[in-house]
Every structure is written in C-alpha cells, then in structure tokens.
Design a protein around this motif. Structure first.
Motif, PDB file in Angstrom:
ATOM      1  N   GLU A  44       0.795  -1.342  -0.105  1.00 19.16           N
ATOM      2  CA  GLU A  44       0.024   0.131  -0.022  1.00 19.16           C
ATOM      3  C   GLU A  44       0.845   1.210  -0.181  1.00 19.16           C
ATOM      4  O   GLU A  44       2.133   1.281   0.346  1.00 19.16           O
ATOM      5  CB  GLU A  44      -1.070  -0.002   1.334  1.00 19.16           C
ATOM      6  N   ARG A  45       0.209   2.549  -0.509  1.00 21.94           N
ATOM      7  CA  ARG A  45       0.968   3.718  -0.472  1.00 21.94           C
ATOM      8  C   ARG A  45       1.243   4.107   1.025  1.00 21.94           C
ATOM      9  O   ARG A  45       0.296   3.925   1.954  1.00 21.94           O
ATOM     10  CB  ARG A  45       0.188   4.550  -1.058  1.00 21.94           C
ATOM     11  N   GLU A  46       2.615   4.603   1.353  1.00 22.96           N
ATOM     12  CA  GLU A  46       2.877   5.020   2.532  1.00 22.96           C
ATOM     13  C   GLU A  46       3.425   6.358   2.636  1.00 22.96           C
ATOM     14  O   GLU A  46       3.847   6.860   1.554  1.00 22.96           O
ATOM     15  CB  GLU A  46       3.584   4.142   3.266  1.00 22.96           C
ATOM     16  N   PHE A  47       3.230   7.056   3.784  1.00 20.98           N
ATOM     17  CA  PHE A  47       3.788   8.232   4.046  1.00 20.98           C
ATOM     18  C   PHE A  47       5.178   8.234   4.015  1.00 20.98           C
ATOM     19  O   PHE A  47       5.869   7.387   4.673  1.00 20.98           O
ATOM     20  CB  PHE A  47       3.051   8.925   5.174  1.00 20.98           C
ATOM     21  N   VAL A  48       5.907   9.515   3.487  1.00 19.91           N
ATOM     22  CA  VAL A  48       7.067   9.509   3.673  1.00 19.91           C
ATOM     23  C   VAL A  48       7.735  10.646   4.566  1.00 19.91           C
ATOM     24  O   VAL A  48       8.412  10.709   5.491  1.00 19.91           O
ATOM     25  CB  VAL A  48       7.981   9.580   2.153  1.00 19.91           C
ATOM     26  N   ALA A  49       7.287  11.885   3.977  1.00 18.32           N
ATOM     27  CA  ALA A  49       7.493  13.224   4.469  1.00 18.32           C
ATOM     28  C   ALA A  49       6.492  14.223   4.258  1.00 18.32           C
ATOM     29  O   ALA A  49       5.797  14.219   3.328  1.00 18.32           O
ATOM     30  CB  ALA A  49       8.868  13.689   4.155  1.00 18.32           C
ATOM     31  N   THR A  50       6.428  15.243   5.170  1.00 15.57           N
ATOM     32  CA  THR A  50       5.649  16.254   4.806  1.00 15.57           C
ATOM     33  C   THR A  50       6.251  17.658   5.370  1.00 15.57           C
ATOM     34  O   THR A  50       7.170  17.622   6.118  1.00 15.57           O
ATOM     35  CB  THR A  50       4.335  16.459   5.549  1.00 15.57           C
ATOM     36  N   ILE A  51       5.834  18.703   4.739  1.00 15.64           N
ATOM     37  CA  ILE A  51       6.421  20.091   5.225  1.00 15.64           C
ATOM     38  C   ILE A  51       5.541  21.096   5.167  1.00 15.64           C
ATOM     39  O   ILE A  51       4.600  21.095   4.157  1.00 15.64           O
ATOM     40  CB  ILE A  51       7.574  20.416   4.207  1.00 15.64           C
ATOM     41  N   SER A  52       5.414  21.930   5.925  1.00 16.69           N
ATOM     42  CA  SER A  52       4.252  23.109   6.136  1.00 16.69           C
ATOM     43  C   SER A  52       4.715  24.215   5.054  1.00 16.69           C
ATOM     44  O   SER A  52       5.732  24.281   4.458  1.00 16.69           O
ATOM     45  CB  SER A  52       4.494  23.668   7.444  1.00 16.69           C
ATOM     46  N   TRP A  53       3.624  25.159   4.895  1.00 13.14           N
ATOM     47  CA  TRP A  53       3.569  25.835   3.864  1.00 13.14           C
ATOM     48  C   TRP A  53       5.087  26.867   3.963  1.00 13.14           C
ATOM     49  O   TRP A  53       5.481  27.190   2.795  1.00 13.14           O
ATOM     50  CB  TRP A  53       2.568  26.839   3.834  1.00 13.14           C
ATOM     51  N   SER A  54       5.585  27.169   5.249  1.00  9.03           N
ATOM     52  CA  SER A  54       6.519  28.296   5.582  1.00  9.03           C
ATOM     53  C   SER A  54       7.925  27.271   5.099  1.00  9.03           C
ATOM     54  O   SER A  54       8.880  27.958   5.441  1.00  9.03           O
ATOM     55  CB  SER A  54       6.389  28.786   6.722  1.00  9.03           C
ATOM     56  N   ASP A  56       8.862  25.661   8.122  1.00  7.59           N
ATOM     57  CA  ASP A  56       9.553  25.440   9.366  1.00  7.59           C
ATOM     58  C   ASP A  56       8.849  24.454  10.059  1.00  7.59           C
ATOM     59  O   ASP A  56       9.549  23.958  11.200  1.00  7.59           O
ATOM     60  CB  ASP A  56       9.058  26.781  10.051  1.00  7.59           C
ATOM     61  N   ILE A  57       8.150  23.382   9.330  1.00 10.13           N
ATOM     62  CA  ILE A  57       7.624  22.251  10.170  1.00 10.13           C
ATOM     63  C   ILE A  57       8.022  21.207   9.312  1.00 10.13           C
ATOM     64  O   ILE A  57       7.263  21.146   7.912  1.00 10.13           O
ATOM     65  CB  ILE A  57       6.076  22.329  10.683  1.00 10.13           C
ATOM     66  N   THR A  58       8.630  20.083   9.567  1.00 10.74           N
ATOM     67  CA  THR A  58       8.572  18.897   8.786  1.00 10.74           C
ATOM     68  C   THR A  58       8.508  17.699   9.627  1.00 10.74           C
ATOM     69  O   THR A  58       8.841  17.441  10.801  1.00 10.74           O
ATOM     70  CB  THR A  58      10.092  18.914   8.089  1.00 10.74           C
ATOM     71  N   GLN A  59       7.997  16.513   8.987  1.00 16.46           N
ATOM     72  CA  GLN A  59       7.788  15.294   9.577  1.00 16.46           C
ATOM     73  C   GLN A  59       8.167  14.301   8.664  1.00 16.46           C
ATOM     74  O   GLN A  59       7.991  14.481   7.424  1.00 16.46           O
ATOM     75  CB  GLN A  59       6.430  15.397  10.042  1.00 16.46           C
TER      76      GLN A  59
END
Length: 123
Positions: A44-54, A56-59
C-alpha cells in the motif's frame, strides 16, 4: 489545470543518493502543506515526509528519518525530497501531494496528487 509533476527518479545503487522534485502548476501552492508518499510493488501507499507552507515544520516516517530531507521553494512552486543512503527497500513509486496542513497530509488527507516517479535501488 492544477498539476503536480514529479521528476528525478531513476536507478541508483544502494548507498547512493537521488533528489526528487515536484513542480506545481495551475495555481500557487505556497499556502499548502506538501508531502511525499511512496508505494512499493505489492504494498500500500505509505507516508514518507511532509512540510508546512512556510517550511518550518517537517515530519518524516521513521523508516526514512535521518536519510531523507524534504524542502520547498515557494518562489518556484516546487518541493524537493533529497534521499541519501538509499536502501533496496526504498524502491517504490514516489508521489507528491498537497493538502491543507501537515497533520492532514501525514494522514493522507490531500487535495492534489502527482502521478509519481519511479525510484529503483539496486543491492
């Protein structure tokens, strides 16, 4: 027409690096959270990374933390995924996505998806 177009995939040896790009068009995505997902064959497709609009937030997913870095250039309407120390288990089609917030993107609740770019890591 709103589009997310991924590029930068390819074949690389284990331990190598690749940089994926996701170019957005049709409207500005500077106010959107952006993310990367991947889908390996038979999985299944899985989450790798995300970044906020600015920016300054990454996960990150635990499986890529310390090896992958997500970044963005709002002036270019582009988000990047720098992938280092690649492993064969990183082999997958990588997708770019846009959503309202990093919390939603992390859960896969997104408004737009790209068509993906294939990354193959050989052992």
């Amino acid at each position: 027409q709103v589009q997310l177009v991924e590029s930068g995939g390819g074949l690389v040896q284990a331990g190598g690096s690749l940089r994926l790009s996701c170019a957005a068009s049709g409207r500005t995505f500077s106010n959107d959270a952006m993310g990367w997902f991947r889908q390996a064959p038979g999985k299944e497709r899985e989450f790798v990374a995300t970044i906020s609009w600015s920016g300054d937030i990454t996960q990150y997913a635990d499986s890529v933390k310390g090896r992958f870095t997500i970044s963005r250039d709002n002036a270019k309407n582009t988000v990047y995924l720098q992938m280092n120390s690649l492993k064969p288990e990183d082999t997958a089609v990588y997708y770019c996505a846009a959503g309202v917030s990093t919390v939603r993107v992390l859960k896969g609740v997104t408004d737009y998806w790209g068509k993906g770019t294939l990354v193959t890591v050989s052992s």
